[in-house]
Design a protein around this motif. Sequence first.
Motif, PDB file in Angstrom:
ATOM      1  N   ILE A  35       0.853  -1.184   0.000  1.00  0.00           N
ATOM      2  CA  ILE A  35       0.000   0.000   0.000  1.00  0.00           C
ATOM      3  C   ILE A  35       0.891   1.237   0.000  1.00  0.00           C
ATOM      4  CG2 ILE A  35      -1.798   1.263   1.251  1.00  0.00           C
ATOM      5  CD1 ILE A  35      -2.731  -1.489   0.267  1.00  0.00           C
ATOM      6  N   ASP A  36       0.608   2.172  -0.896  1.00  0.00           N
ATOM      7  CA  ASP A  36       1.284   3.469  -0.914  1.00  0.00           C
ATOM      8  C   ASP A  36       0.486   4.418  -0.037  1.00  0.00           C
ATOM      9  OD1 ASP A  36       3.297   2.701  -2.761  1.00  0.00           O
ATOM     10  OD2 ASP A  36       1.840   2.889  -4.387  1.00  0.00           O
ATOM     11  N   VAL A  37       1.199   5.087   0.866  1.00  0.00           N
ATOM     12  CA  VAL A  37       0.588   5.956   1.866  1.00  0.00           C
ATOM     13  C   VAL A  37       0.992   7.405   1.581  1.00  0.00           C
ATOM     14  CG1 VAL A  37       0.476   6.468   4.334  1.00  0.00           C
ATOM     15  CG2 VAL A  37       0.820   4.111   3.579  1.00  0.00           C
ATOM     16  N   ALA A  38       0.040   8.323   1.698  1.00  0.00           N
ATOM     17  CA  ALA A  38       0.340   9.752   1.580  1.00  0.00           C
ATOM     18  C   ALA A  38      -0.385  10.475   2.712  1.00  0.00           C
ATOM     19  CB  ALA A  38      -0.114  10.293   0.230  1.00  0.00           C
ATOM     20  N   PHE A  39       0.397  11.212   3.505  1.00  0.00           N
ATOM     21  CA  PHE A  39      -0.160  12.000   4.601  1.00  0.00           C
ATOM     22  C   PHE A  39       0.069  13.476   4.303  1.00  0.00           C
ATOM     23  CE2 PHE A  39       0.789   8.353   7.666  1.00  0.00           C
ATOM     24  CZ  PHE A  39      -0.533   7.970   7.741  1.00  0.00           C
ATOM     25  N   SER A  40      -0.912  14.274   4.617  1.00  0.00           N
ATOM     26  CA  SER A  40      -0.771  15.725   4.590  1.00  0.00           C
ATOM     27  C   SER A  40      -0.938  16.180   6.033  1.00  0.00           C
ATOM     28  CB  SER A  40      -1.860  16.334   3.695  1.00  0.00           C
ATOM     29  OG  SER A  40      -1.737  17.722   3.665  1.00  0.00           O
ATOM     30  N   LEU A  41       0.117  16.829   6.570  1.00  0.00           N
ATOM     31  CA  LEU A  41       0.119  17.260   7.968  1.00  0.00           C
ATOM     32  C   LEU A  41       0.171  18.779   8.058  1.00  0.00           C
ATOM     33  CD1 LEU A  41       2.773  14.760   9.396  1.00  0.00           C
ATOM     34  CD2 LEU A  41       0.307  14.441   9.213  1.00  0.00           C
ATOM     35  N   ASP A  42      -0.378  19.323   9.144  1.00  0.00           N
ATOM     36  CA  ASP A  42      -0.348  20.777   9.339  1.00  0.00           C
ATOM     37  C   ASP A  42       0.924  21.191  10.083  1.00  0.00           C
ATOM     38  OD1 ASP A  42      -0.717  20.282  12.056  1.00  0.00           O
ATOM     39  OD2 ASP A  42      -2.714  21.169  12.156  1.00  0.00           O
ATOM     40  N   LYS A  43       0.978  22.464  10.512  1.00  0.00           N
ATOM     41  CA  LYS A  43       2.198  23.002  11.125  1.00  0.00           C
ATOM     42  C   LYS A  43       2.510  22.413  12.496  1.00  0.00           C
ATOM     43  CE  LYS A  43      -0.016  27.091  13.037  1.00  0.00           C
ATOM     44  NZ  LYS A  43      -0.024  28.543  13.032  1.00  0.00           N
ATOM     45  N   LYS A  44       1.549  21.686  13.091  1.00  0.00           N
ATOM     46  CA  LYS A  44       1.803  20.990  14.363  1.00  0.00           C
ATOM     47  C   LYS A  44       1.892  19.480  14.138  1.00  0.00           C
ATOM     48  CE  LYS A  44      -0.325  24.499  17.227  1.00  0.00           C
ATOM     49  NZ  LYS A  44      -1.326  24.804  18.234  1.00  0.00           N
ATOM     50  N   TRP A  45       1.983  19.078  12.875  1.00  0.00           N
ATOM     51  CA  TRP A  45       2.052  17.691  12.436  1.00  0.00           C
ATOM     52  C   TRP A  45       0.804  16.902  12.825  1.00  0.00           C
ATOM     53  CZ3 TRP A  45       7.849  17.060  13.879  1.00  0.00           C
ATOM     54  CH2 TRP A  45       8.607  17.760  12.954  1.00  0.00           C
ATOM     55  N   VAL A  46      -0.336  17.586  12.746  1.00  0.00           N
ATOM     56  CA  VAL A  46      -1.629  16.944  12.941  1.00  0.00           C
ATOM     57  C   VAL A  46      -2.139  16.558  11.547  1.00  0.00           C
ATOM     58  CG1 VAL A  46      -4.016  17.303  13.717  1.00  0.00           C
ATOM     59  CG2 VAL A  46      -2.111  18.261  15.029  1.00  0.00           C
ATOM     60  N   LEU A  47      -2.758  15.401  11.444  1.00  0.00           N
ATOM     61  CA  LEU A  47      -3.229  14.880  10.164  1.00  0.00           C
ATOM     62  C   LEU A  47      -4.322  15.757   9.567  1.00  0.00           C
ATOM     63  CD1 LEU A  47      -3.058  12.519   8.133  1.00  0.00           C
ATOM     64  CD2 LEU A  47      -4.874  11.419   9.458  1.00  0.00           C
ATOM     65  N   LEU A  48      -4.103  16.211   8.331  1.00  0.00           N
ATOM     66  CA  LEU A  48      -5.115  16.930   7.577  1.00  0.00           C
ATOM     67  C   LEU A  48      -5.842  15.988   6.622  1.00  0.00           C
ATOM     68  CD1 LEU A  48      -3.097  20.134   6.611  1.00  0.00           C
ATOM     69  CD2 LEU A  48      -4.876  19.945   8.353  1.00  0.00           C
ATOM     70  N   HIS A  49      -5.051  15.122   5.967  1.00  0.00           N
ATOM     71  CA  HIS A  49      -5.624  14.206   4.976  1.00  0.00           C
ATOM     72  C   HIS A  49      -4.718  12.988   4.837  1.00  0.00           C
ATOM     73  CE1 HIS A  49      -7.820  12.934   1.430  1.00  0.00           C
ATOM     74  NE2 HIS A  49      -6.662  12.755   0.820  1.00  0.00           N
ATOM     75  N   ALA A  50      -5.326  11.839   4.615  1.00  0.00           N
ATOM     76  CA  ALA A  50      -4.558  10.615   4.383  1.00  0.00           C
ATOM     77  C   ALA A  50      -5.130   9.895   3.171  1.00  0.00           C
ATOM     78  CB  ALA A  50      -4.617   9.699   5.601  1.00  0.00           C
TER      79      ALA A  50
END
Length: 170
Positions: free
Chosen positions: A110-125
């Motif tokens: 599985i290829d994983v992509a995370f988008s994190l904010d400035k506090k490294w909180v998950l925005l999108h996966a």
Amino acid sequence: MSVLKKGLIFLLLGMTVLVAWLLFVPDEQPTPNFSSKNKIELLARILDHRNANTIREAGYGIPSDAEIRRVGGIDQLEMDGDLKWMVRVPSPDDNKILITSSTIIEGEKIDVAFSLDKKWVLLHASYFHTEKDGITNQVEVSDSQQTELLEKVQTALNRFVEKMEQELKT
């Protein structure tokens, strides 16, 4: 001596001083502000091209010096750990960061992509599986699997920042 000759001599002298200054005065590089709450800005400052050798010596993967010069800076960071994470290097004013990896979930790659904010909180996966015929399908993962992967990437990012703080402050 004419005014033209004096002007030419001062111009040449000024250019000589400027070239000598650029060649021999060390590049003063401020240490990134490691107490910053904006971790994206901190990461961008750490990944300045002037820190390339320090980053490599710390064991992290970045492009070659030739690639850095061609692109105009460090554009990706490889972090090894439980998984090999690829971080798309943000600019200091970005409000999110993209991190990718591949893992095995229920026997499938599985290829994983995370988008994190400035506090490294998950925005999108996003999770994708590519079939042998090249067709890419989106995959659903459980909340516990997502939480585990997110904790791994956050841990890897925190370790990188801590290690670079030690390396750059010495």
